[in-house]
Design a protein around this motif. Sequence first.
Motif, PDB file in Angstrom:
ATOM      1  N   PHE A 199     -92.518  -4.682  -0.920  1.00 28.02           N
ATOM      2  CA  PHE A 199     -91.208  -5.081  -0.419  1.00 28.02           C
ATOM      3  C   PHE A 199     -90.637  -4.009   0.517  1.00 28.02           C
ATOM      4  O   PHE A 199     -90.058  -4.318   1.560  1.00 28.02           O
ATOM      5  CB  PHE A 199     -90.238  -5.317  -1.571  1.00 28.02           C
ATOM      6  N   ALA A 200     -90.766  -2.738   0.128  1.00 26.49           N
ATOM      7  CA  ALA A 200     -90.214  -1.653   0.938  1.00 26.49           C
ATOM      8  C   ALA A 200     -90.891  -1.599   2.302  1.00 26.49           C
ATOM      9  O   ALA A 200     -90.224  -1.407   3.333  1.00 26.49           O
ATOM     10  CB  ALA A 200     -90.382  -0.319   0.209  1.00 26.49           C
ATOM     11  N   ALA A 201     -92.210  -1.763   2.330  1.00 21.87           N
ATOM     12  CA  ALA A 201     -92.939  -1.743   3.604  1.00 21.87           C
ATOM     13  C   ALA A 201     -92.505  -2.889   4.506  1.00 21.87           C
ATOM     14  O   ALA A 201     -92.284  -2.706   5.707  1.00 21.87           O
ATOM     15  CB  ALA A 201     -94.448  -1.819   3.347  1.00 21.87           C
ATOM     16  N   VAL A 202     -92.379  -4.073   3.930  1.00 11.06           N
ATOM     17  CA  VAL A 202     -91.961  -5.236   4.718  1.00 11.06           C
ATOM     18  C   VAL A 202     -90.558  -5.010   5.285  1.00 11.06           C
ATOM     19  O   VAL A 202     -90.281  -5.318   6.445  1.00 11.06           O
ATOM     20  CB  VAL A 202     -92.004  -6.511   3.861  1.00 11.06           C
ATOM     21  N   GLY A 203     -89.671  -4.457   4.471  1.00 11.15           N
ATOM     22  CA  GLY A 203     -88.313  -4.231   4.931  1.00 11.15           C
ATOM     23  C   GLY A 203     -88.230  -3.201   6.037  1.00 11.15           C
ATOM     24  O   GLY A 203     -87.606  -3.434   7.077  1.00 11.15           O
ATOM     25  N   LEU A 204     -88.880  -2.062   5.873  1.00  6.81           N
ATOM     26  CA  LEU A 204     -88.781  -0.976   6.834  1.00  6.81           C
ATOM     27  C   LEU A 204     -89.461  -1.295   8.157  1.00  6.81           C
ATOM     28  O   LEU A 204     -88.920  -1.010   9.231  1.00  6.81           O
ATOM     29  CB  LEU A 204     -89.371   0.299   6.233  1.00  6.81           C
ATOM     30  N   CYS A 205     -90.620  -1.902   8.103  1.00  9.73           N
ATOM     31  CA  CYS A 205     -91.422  -2.067   9.314  1.00  9.73           C
ATOM     32  C   CYS A 205     -90.948  -3.209  10.205  1.00  9.73           C
ATOM     33  O   CYS A 205     -91.374  -3.304  11.358  1.00  9.73           O
ATOM     34  CB  CYS A 205     -92.897  -2.256   8.955  1.00  9.73           C
ATOM     35  N   GLN A 206     -90.090  -4.067   9.694  1.00 10.51           N
ATOM     36  CA  GLN A 206     -89.536  -5.094  10.567  1.00 10.51           C
ATOM     37  C   GLN A 206     -88.711  -4.478  11.685  1.00 10.51           C
ATOM     38  O   GLN A 206     -88.581  -5.067  12.763  1.00 10.51           O
ATOM     39  CB  GLN A 206     -88.681  -6.068   9.749  1.00 10.51           C
ATOM     40  N   MET A 207     -88.149  -3.302  11.451  1.00 12.37           N
ATOM     41  CA  MET A 207     -87.384  -2.609  12.481  1.00 12.37           C
ATOM     42  C   MET A 207     -88.269  -2.217  13.661  1.00 12.37           C
ATOM     43  O   MET A 207     -87.772  -1.950  14.758  1.00 12.37           O
ATOM     44  CB  MET A 207     -86.726  -1.358  11.889  1.00 12.37           C
ATOM     45  N   ILE A 208     -89.564  -2.176  13.433  1.00 15.45           N
ATOM     46  CA  ILE A 208     -90.518  -1.867  14.503  1.00 15.45           C
ATOM     47  C   ILE A 208     -91.044  -3.144  15.133  1.00 15.45           C
ATOM     48  O   ILE A 208     -91.103  -3.269  16.367  1.00 15.45           O
ATOM     49  CB  ILE A 208     -91.683  -1.016  13.956  1.00 15.45           C
ATOM     50  N   TYR A 209     -91.419  -4.108  14.316  1.00 15.33           N
ATOM     51  CA  TYR A 209     -91.994  -5.348  14.847  1.00 15.33           C
ATOM     52  C   TYR A 209     -91.002  -6.133  15.701  1.00 15.33           C
ATOM     53  O   TYR A 209     -91.387  -6.771  16.687  1.00 15.33           O
ATOM     54  CB  TYR A 209     -92.489  -6.236  13.706  1.00 15.33           C
ATOM     55  N   GLY A 210     -89.717  -6.122  15.315  1.00 13.99           N
ATOM     56  CA  GLY A 210     -88.732  -6.883  16.070  1.00 13.99           C
ATOM     57  C   GLY A 210     -88.644  -6.457  17.525  1.00 13.99           C
ATOM     58  O   GLY A 210     -88.841  -7.278  18.433  1.00 13.99           O
ATOM     59  N   PRO A 211     -88.349  -5.172  17.805  1.00 12.80           N
ATOM     60  CA  PRO A 211     -88.334  -4.730  19.204  1.00 12.80           C
ATOM     61  C   PRO A 211     -89.666  -4.914  19.910  1.00 12.80           C
ATOM     62  O   PRO A 211     -89.715  -5.251  21.094  1.00 12.80           O
ATOM     63  CB  PRO A 211     -87.976  -3.242  19.085  1.00 12.80           C
ATOM     64  N   LEU A 212     -90.779  -4.676  19.204  1.00 17.47           N
ATOM     65  CA  LEU A 212     -92.085  -4.883  19.823  1.00 17.47           C
ATOM     66  C   LEU A 212     -92.256  -6.326  20.281  1.00 17.47           C
ATOM     67  O   LEU A 212     -92.795  -6.588  21.367  1.00 17.47           O
ATOM     68  CB  LEU A 212     -93.206  -4.518  18.838  1.00 17.47           C
ATOM     69  N   SER A 213     -91.800  -7.270  19.460  1.00 18.18           N
ATOM     70  CA  SER A 213     -91.948  -8.677  19.833  1.00 18.18           C
ATOM     71  C   SER A 213     -91.029  -9.059  20.979  1.00 18.18           C
ATOM     72  O   SER A 213     -91.321  -9.995  21.730  1.00 18.18           O
ATOM     73  CB  SER A 213     -91.682  -9.583  18.616  1.00 18.18           C
TER      74      SER A 213
END
Length: 404
Positions: free
Chosen positions: A51-65
């Motif tokens: 859960f922690a990984a999914v939560g934190l890494c969305q902050m990276i995937y969003g701008p990348l997308s």
Amino acid sequence: MASFARNAIVLGLLSAVGPFAIDMYLPALPEIGADLNAEPGVVQLSVLAFFAAVGLCQMIYGPLSDMFGRRRPLFVGMILYTIGGIGCALAPTIEMLIAMRFLQGVGACAGMSIPRAVVRDLHTGPDAARLMSLVMLVFSVSPMLAPMFGSVISEFVGWRAVFWVLAGLGILGLTLAVTSLKETRPPEARIASSWGSAYGNYGRLLLDRYFLGVSFIGGFGMAAFFSYLTGASFLFIDHFGLSAIEFSIIFASNAFAFIGTAQLNGYLGRRFGLARVVLAAATAFAAFTMVLLALTFVGGENLFVLWFMLLISFGCLGLVVPSTLVLALDDYGKIAGTAASLLGTLQMLLGAGFTALVSLFADGSPRPMVAAIAVCGAMAATLAWVTLGPRSGRGGKPIPAPAE
């Protein structure tokens, strides 16, 4: 209509890769603890790590997308997800398993967050709610099927085989992203996107009380479900003495209640407005969970009462979660990836926090899990009345989005 259904299936299957990684191994948690000589609370940290990984890494995937389109970040995510699944299957210790679950979560969050931005790229309003509900229909099949598959696999082959299957699902997700998903973020829409603009928009979104309110309404709903995910297998299998198959049937029925009511979002949203739907459903969710809390602490522990009240409560959540996703993103089309990632991060971190609390206070009884779910219900309803209620001044109306 055909493309609408195709998009729902593809996006739903990509979104399901992450939930499968959660739900499929739940029946095997007691076996994992016995095999790796770990206490239940420590084994539950593997859920928290994901859960922690999914939560934190969305902050990276969003701008990348937003900067590079929706497809390429999905490719990277599915590759990491597959590597993490293989690492879990080969893990010799509980510490290694937790680390590989974190890596698996890093990859899974691409499939769990980017499809939200794709939905916003394609539709807004009730149409978006309808597509989001169909996407959730497809990916929510995982809570119905994954625990049953996981229990059968772990019982006859062992828990490590579950992670080999999950690695195979990662390969399937990568194949879908490459062959069946069209790019919905054209190059001309990416020109102004950068890390600087992304984090500037994060700051503006964090100052938007309406966006935060709607996000946390759905976030507390998801946190309630995460609390259930964390404690359910130990509770039903160890405490109530159910078999892994019987547990999977109960788990599936609660997921079916969520899925079934979610399909009403499009119709109800058109007739009453999404804000009113969320307000009524969040209030009902809070009422049922508070009744369950009282029955658990005063009336004793009854398996049927617990199952039935959770069934009704999660049915209410089916009207809350998809609609809050749409309300939060409805007027943020130009930065849908960034907005969706922040929403997902806030919700997953909230879910991870409640997961940690359920693990910390786990005592083998239903009380910690039920208390966490009831608190989530009360908070969701309170935020719904503050953000969407008649005195909010918002009425569910979107406010101007920040410039890209």
